[in-house]
Enzyme design. Sequence first.
Site, PDB file in Angstrom:
ATOM      1  N   ASP A  47       0.185  -7.597   1.253  1.00  0.00           N
ATOM      2  CA  ASP A  47       0.602  -6.220   1.501  1.00  0.00           C
ATOM      3  C   ASP A  47       2.124  -6.090   1.604  1.00  0.00           C
ATOM      4  O   ASP A  47       2.650  -5.384   2.462  1.00  0.00           O
ATOM      5  CB  ASP A  47      -0.059  -5.657   2.754  1.00  0.00           C
ATOM      6  CG  ASP A  47       0.035  -4.130   2.821  1.00  0.00           C
ATOM      7  OD1 ASP A  47       0.179  -3.504   1.756  1.00  0.00           O
ATOM      8  OD2 ASP A  47      -0.013  -3.574   3.929  1.00  0.00           O
ATOM      9  N   GLY A  53       3.295   6.384   8.031  1.00  0.00           N
ATOM     10  CA  GLY A  53       4.703   6.603   7.686  1.00  0.00           C
ATOM     11  C   GLY A  53       5.600   5.498   8.195  1.00  0.00           C
ATOM     12  O   GLY A  53       6.678   5.251   7.653  1.00  0.00           O
ATOM     13  N   ASN A  54       5.158   4.810   9.275  1.00  0.00           N
ATOM     14  CA  ASN A  54       5.894   3.634   9.752  1.00  0.00           C
ATOM     15  C   ASN A  54       5.667   2.423   8.854  1.00  0.00           C
ATOM     16  O   ASN A  54       6.423   1.444   8.909  1.00  0.00           O
ATOM     17  CB  ASN A  54       5.466   3.260  11.168  1.00  0.00           C
ATOM     18  CG  ASN A  54       6.164   4.067  12.238  1.00  0.00           C
ATOM     19  OD1 ASN A  54       5.539   4.830  12.949  1.00  0.00           O
ATOM     20  ND2 ASN A  54       7.477   3.903  12.353  1.00  0.00           N
ATOM     21  N   SER A  55       4.608   2.465   8.051  1.00  0.00           N
ATOM     22  CA  SER A  55       4.280   1.329   7.183  1.00  0.00           C
ATOM     23  C   SER A  55       5.472   0.941   6.319  1.00  0.00           C
ATOM     24  O   SER A  55       6.086   1.786   5.662  1.00  0.00           O
ATOM     25  CB  SER A  55       3.095   1.676   6.283  1.00  0.00           C
ATOM     26  OG  SER A  55       1.927   1.859   7.032  1.00  0.00           O
ATOM     27  N   HIS A 109       0.820  -1.219   0.000  1.00  0.00           N
ATOM     28  CA  HIS A 109       0.000   0.000   0.000  1.00  0.00           C
ATOM     29  C   HIS A 109       0.853   1.268   0.000  1.00  0.00           C
ATOM     30  O   HIS A 109       0.352   2.348  -0.282  1.00  0.00           O
ATOM     31  CB  HIS A 109      -0.993  -0.011   1.166  1.00  0.00           C
ATOM     32  CG  HIS A 109      -0.401   0.252   2.516  1.00  0.00           C
ATOM     33  ND1 HIS A 109      -0.115  -0.742   3.425  1.00  0.00           N
ATOM     34  CD2 HIS A 109      -0.059   1.412   3.137  1.00  0.00           C
ATOM     35  CE1 HIS A 109       0.367  -0.211   4.533  1.00  0.00           C
ATOM     36  NE2 HIS A 109       0.416   1.106   4.385  1.00  0.00           N
ATOM     37  N   LEU A 132       6.277  -9.479 -14.900  1.00  0.00           N
ATOM     38  CA  LEU A 132       6.222  -9.567 -16.357  1.00  0.00           C
ATOM     39  C   LEU A 132       4.815  -9.198 -16.789  1.00  0.00           C
ATOM     40  O   LEU A 132       3.840  -9.846 -16.416  1.00  0.00           O
ATOM     41  CB  LEU A 132       6.609 -10.971 -16.811  1.00  0.00           C
ATOM     42  CG  LEU A 132       8.038 -11.384 -16.413  1.00  0.00           C
ATOM     43  CD1 LEU A 132       8.318 -12.810 -16.827  1.00  0.00           C
ATOM     44  CD2 LEU A 132       9.069 -10.435 -17.028  1.00  0.00           C
TER      45      LEU A 132
END
Length: 419
Positions: free
Chosen positions: A196, A273-275, A166, A322
């Site tokens: 994710d 922002g830590n993601s 994400h 691809l």
Amino acid sequence: IGSGLVGSEMCIRDREIIYMDNENIYDAAYKEAHTIEYVETKNNFEEEPKKKNKKGNGNGFAKYIAIALICSLFGGVVGSGVTYAISGKNNSSEKSSSKVLADPASFATDNTALSAVDIYKKVAPAVVMVSTKTIQSVNGWFQQETEGMGSGFIINEEGYILTNYHVIDGAKEVTVTLSDGREVTASVVNYDSDKDIAMIKINEEVKVPGVVELGDSDALQPGEEVVAIGNPLSKELSSTLTKGIISALNRNVETQSGVSTNLIQTDTAINAGNSGGPLINTKGQVIGINTLKASDGAEGIGFAIPINDVKEKIDSLSKPILNLGVSVRVVDETLAKKLNLEEGLYVVEVTEYSSAEKAGLRSGDLIVKADGRRIKTFEELQEVKNSKKEGDSINIEFIRDGKTQNANVTLTPSQTVNN
């Protein structure tokens, strides 16, 4: 030979008779000088002086030897009894301990544990900021450029970086800020939207400032201390360390893609922002990828993807996507009956200048086979693509206007996340 007398004792040492009571010790010489005879009364000996009788010395000496032997024998019996009692007690203790839990709790200190300061020094150089630019449609027609930010961590010297899907979803441009402040461009290599996770790679030839060590998330236990390093909220708060514990394991949580997945729960502060940043154990090893926090405003409830779930995908994630150059929609059994179509993948859009466009595919085509394999789901098409390498072709069988046709589509690396 032991002695079991209480109060006064008598034994033989170096062929001399030694007499002992609670206060004095008498040897044979003393006895010769003072002529003492001991009489046993109620576990004690009373001293009874007699006149010296030289003729009776032999009988008296023999009597004392007999008494000494009796004392020794008595002491041996008592000593054996004490030994047996102690042995029995030990045996009883051993039997009792065998009933203790098979795996008792251990409170031993792990001498390999690092301080938060040492963990930061070890891992922070490999943590990066991932900045993206995407084009979003507003009201269905107006397009607007938006910026996003997340975290990631370098896994090898070649500049491959793990992060969340994400974080780079829909990105047209990706920039990586290294821990030493350098900004470099990067490309999306591959991803798994359901899990994710995504792999990006630095485009430039640079010496990376650090590489993380991957740990074993299966060995985690609730209560273990962990730290997170990332870039919460803004660029100004880059390389922030937060500390907490493992709150729970195997939490079934729905990710932003709408898919439920197995996650680690932690009370370590995880903010926007830590993601994509690392969750780290006390050995300085990455054991999870921070992905989200509780959305209902609760504090101290964050989640991370177990690193063992990612390890098995690193090889495939390191290979470029691809691309056929088409956007498709699944026509399942229900929809097929409703629209009077076969099951397959309906081509919604063909990317301009893509291999699919060059091969003659159009919007409205229905893909039913790939290299002769019946295709009904997007995952089945992906499996065929993943068996190929860059430059290979796939024979696509599709239906157009009720007629079956074929096209050979050459696979090329994807330049963006959207295929």
